[in-house]
Design a protein around this motif. Structure first.
Motif, PDB file in Angstrom:
ATOM      1  N   LEU A 119       1.431  -2.558  12.120  1.00 13.50           N
ATOM      2  CA  LEU A 119       2.734  -2.270  11.504  1.00 13.50           C
ATOM      3  C   LEU A 119       3.334  -3.521  10.861  1.00 13.50           C
ATOM      4  O   LEU A 119       3.967  -3.442   9.812  1.00 13.50           O
ATOM      5  N   ARG A 120       3.122  -4.683  11.474  1.00 13.28           N
ATOM      6  CA  ARG A 120       3.695  -5.916  10.931  1.00 13.28           C
ATOM      7  C   ARG A 120       2.912  -6.420   9.725  1.00 13.28           C
ATOM      8  O   ARG A 120       3.446  -6.650   8.651  1.00 13.28           O
ATOM      9  N   PHE A 121       1.611  -6.583   9.885  1.00 13.14           N
ATOM     10  CA  PHE A 121       0.842  -7.271   8.861  1.00 13.14           C
ATOM     11  C   PHE A 121       0.185  -6.351   7.839  1.00 13.14           C
ATOM     12  O   PHE A 121      -0.107  -6.785   6.732  1.00 13.14           O
ATOM     13  N   TYR A 122      -0.049  -5.097   8.190  1.00 11.58           N
ATOM     14  CA  TYR A 122      -0.652  -4.172   7.227  1.00 11.58           C
ATOM     15  C   TYR A 122       0.423  -3.333   6.552  1.00 11.58           C
ATOM     16  O   TYR A 122       0.426  -3.178   5.339  1.00 11.58           O
ATOM     17  N   GLU A 123       1.341  -2.804   7.353  1.00  7.99           N
ATOM     18  CA  GLU A 123       2.419  -1.982   6.788  1.00  7.99           C
ATOM     19  C   GLU A 123       3.602  -2.838   6.326  1.00  7.99           C
ATOM     20  O   GLU A 123       4.489  -2.341   5.655  1.00  7.99           O
ATOM     21  N   ASP A 124       3.643  -4.114   6.721  1.00  6.59           N
ATOM     22  CA  ASP A 124       4.675  -5.068   6.314  1.00  6.59           C
ATOM     23  C   ASP A 124       6.076  -4.591   6.688  1.00  6.59           C
ATOM     24  O   ASP A 124       7.005  -4.668   5.891  1.00  6.59           O
ATOM     25  N   LEU A 125       6.215  -4.118   7.922  1.00  8.29           N
ATOM     26  CA  LEU A 125       7.507  -3.626   8.385  1.00  8.29           C
ATOM     27  C   LEU A 125       8.242  -4.700   9.172  1.00  8.29           C
ATOM     28  O   LEU A 125       7.618  -5.531   9.834  1.00  8.29           O
ATOM     29  N   PRO A 126       9.560  -4.685   9.112  1.00 13.07           N
ATOM     30  CA  PRO A 126      10.338  -5.629   9.919  1.00 13.07           C
ATOM     31  C   PRO A 126      10.335  -5.221  11.394  1.00 13.07           C
ATOM     32  O   PRO A 126      10.019  -4.068  11.737  1.00 13.07           O
ATOM     33  N   ASP A 127      10.709  -6.152  12.260  1.00  9.97           N
ATOM     34  CA  ASP A 127      10.682  -5.915  13.703  1.00  9.97           C
ATOM     35  C   ASP A 127      11.495  -4.684  14.109  1.00  9.97           C
ATOM     36  O   ASP A 127      11.081  -3.938  14.987  1.00  9.97           O
TER      37      ASP A 127
END
Length: 159
Positions: A119-127
């Motif tokens: 979610l963080r590095f592939y989807e580039d979502l914030p925490d």
């Protein structure tokens, strides 16, 4: 927007996300299919959500986290270990071996940590969005990502 329009527009992105979680395109298709069946059955609730895309992504993530617990999905994955003697420097086989090694490291992570990394590095979502999707606190997301990265770094040092 109705269910068919939603499915047409979001299916490719959900499939890519599922592949990153499962590391297997066939399992990813099964995961997306089962999630989309649930979406269709609950479409009124999904459509009323503030962000239907985020709601469905959370459904898919929860389905993934719960899915592996079922005994029917326990399968043996056969993958050949890359033969380093056959690799030619600069050859695409070396890049493939590196990618396979990263997949293997990711596969050893707990499901929640892997989901947080994807979610963080592939989807580039914030925490905050990751926390919402995983159903936990923002601090838990940060701790999960930190632990996962520390594990990956330790595995890299071992090689």
């Amino acid at each position: 927007m109705d269910y068919a329009e939603f499915a047409d527009s979001r299916l490719p992105a959900l499939s890519r996300y599922a592949v990153m979680l499962t590391q297997d395109p066939h399992l990813a298709q099964d995961l997306v299919q089962e999630t989309m069946v649930r979406v269709q059955l609950n479409w009124r609730r999904v459509a009323r959500a503030d962000s239907p895309d985020r709601y469905v992504r959370r459904m898919l993530t929860n389905q993934y986290l719960d899915w592996r617990r079922g005994s029917w999905l326990r399968r043996v994955l056969l993958r050949a270990e890359p033969d380093e003697a056959l690799a030619v420097p600069g050859d695409h086989a070396e890049a493939t071996a590196d990618r396979d090694q990263i997949w293997a490291w990711l596969a050893r992570l707990p499901r929640r940590q892997r989901a947080a990394l994807v979610l963080r590095f592939y989807e580039d979502l914030p925490d905050a969005e990751i926390a919402e999707i995983l159903g936990c606190a923002v601090g838990t997301v940060r701790a999960s990502i930190s632990r996962a990265l520390a594990t990956l770094r330790a595995q890299l040092v071992e090689v």
